[in-house]
Write an enzyme that holds these catalytic residues in place. Structure first.
Site, PDB file in Angstrom:
ATOM      1  N   GLY A 168      61.053  -5.699  64.421  1.00 25.69           N
ATOM      2  CA  GLY A 168      62.158  -5.924  65.355  1.00 25.69           C
ATOM      3  C   GLY A 168      62.738  -7.308  65.257  1.00 25.69           C
ATOM      4  O   GLY A 168      62.004  -8.284  65.238  1.00 25.69           O
ATOM      5  N   SER A 169      64.061  -7.445  65.204  1.00 28.59           N
ATOM      6  CA  SER A 169      64.628  -8.747  64.919  1.00 28.59           C
ATOM      7  C   SER A 169      66.150  -8.707  64.917  1.00 28.59           C
ATOM      8  O   SER A 169      66.764  -7.716  65.303  1.00 28.59           O
ATOM      9  CB  SER A 169      64.127  -9.221  63.559  1.00 28.59           C
ATOM     10  OG  SER A 169      64.220  -8.163  62.635  1.00 28.59           O
ATOM     11  N   ARG A 170      66.755  -9.811  64.407  1.00 30.66           N
ATOM     12  CA  ARG A 170      68.205  -9.902  64.335  1.00 30.66           C
ATOM     13  C   ARG A 170      68.593 -10.769  63.136  1.00 30.66           C
ATOM     14  O   ARG A 170      67.855 -11.691  62.771  1.00 30.66           O
ATOM     15  CB  ARG A 170      68.755 -10.530  65.617  1.00 30.66           C
ATOM     16  CG  ARG A 170      70.237 -10.295  65.843  1.00 30.66           C
ATOM     17  CD  ARG A 170      70.678 -10.898  67.152  1.00 30.66           C
ATOM     18  NE  ARG A 170      71.134 -12.261  67.002  1.00 30.66           N
ATOM     19  CZ  ARG A 170      71.112 -13.177  67.970  1.00 30.66           C
ATOM     20  NH1 ARG A 170      70.611 -12.867  69.158  1.00 30.66           N
ATOM     21  NH2 ARG A 170      71.553 -14.395  67.767  1.00 30.66           N
TER      22      ARG A 170
END
Length: 220
Positions: A187-189
């Protein structure tokens, strides 16, 4: 579909846990409540399956083009705005951000070809990836690729679940469009900072694919 090299060790651990805990549940839980062992085994299988899927590396027909800025990651476009970039450019840029959920492919790819002019890793917090301060306070990397069309800054940002950012480039490296520059676990950006006036080809809410979706065109 292949499995990304970053996932090998995690899959081994998940497999050991699945087999070991499932075996323990089957042999320790009485037959009168065997459904509990079955439920535990099924939940462990789902966890193992999710780990395998998370580290998948699908085969794709990549999109290329000197005038194109290709999406660096799978996910959803959550930000398109002019903003001040304080680390490298120290001026206003057009920010386009892609949020990667735990079910997205987490490979990060070069949006353009060029030379890595700047690269820095920052240790930090693990705020949720959509938090306004995550881009300046979370664990992150900043990578700038330059070519004849100008400089593009990419920022990998860890999320609340992501605890490990992987990167495969350094300053001075010559990179090609759509080659892997990194991977973010769980999970990240990814933020892109583009020159003002860049023609953006996506809108907020669009679902995008790394190496395939054209995020923008270089200003001509």
């Amino acid at each position: 579909m292949k499995i990304h090299r970053e996932g090998y060790w995690y899959i081994v651990i998940a497999t050991i846990l699945w087999i070991g805990l499932a075996w323990t549940a089957i042999y320790l839980i009485p037959d009168s409540v065997s459904w509990i062992a079955d439920a535990i085994t099924f939940i462990l299988f789902l966890l193992w399956f999710w780990v395998v899927i998370f580290f998948r590396l699908p085969l794709r027909n990549m999109v290329h083009g000197e005038d194109k800025i290709i999406c660096p990651a799978d996910g959803k476009v959550v930000v398109i705005e002019e903003t001040y970039e304080p680390e490298y450019f120290k001026d206003k840029r057009l920010q386009v951000s892609v949020f990667m959920s735990p079910i997205n492919v987490h490979v990060n790819r070069n949006p353009v070809s060029g030379v890595v002019k700047y690269m820095k890793y920052h240790a930090g917090k693990y705020l949720v990836a959509w938090h306004p301060k995550s881009s300046t306070e979370n664990e992150r990397t900043t990578i700038v690729i330059g070519n004849d069309n100008g400089d593009i800054l990419m920022r990998q940002i860890a999320g609340a679940l992501a605890r490990r950012i992987c990167y495969y480039v350094g300053e001075g490296d010559v990179v090609k469009q759509n080659e892997e520059f990194g991977f973010i676990k769980f999970g990240s950006r990814v933020d892109l900072f583009l020159p003002l006036g860049t023609v953006v080809d996506v809108k907020i809410g669009d679902v995008v694919k790394g190496g395939v979706t054209v995020i923008a065109h270089n200003k001509r």
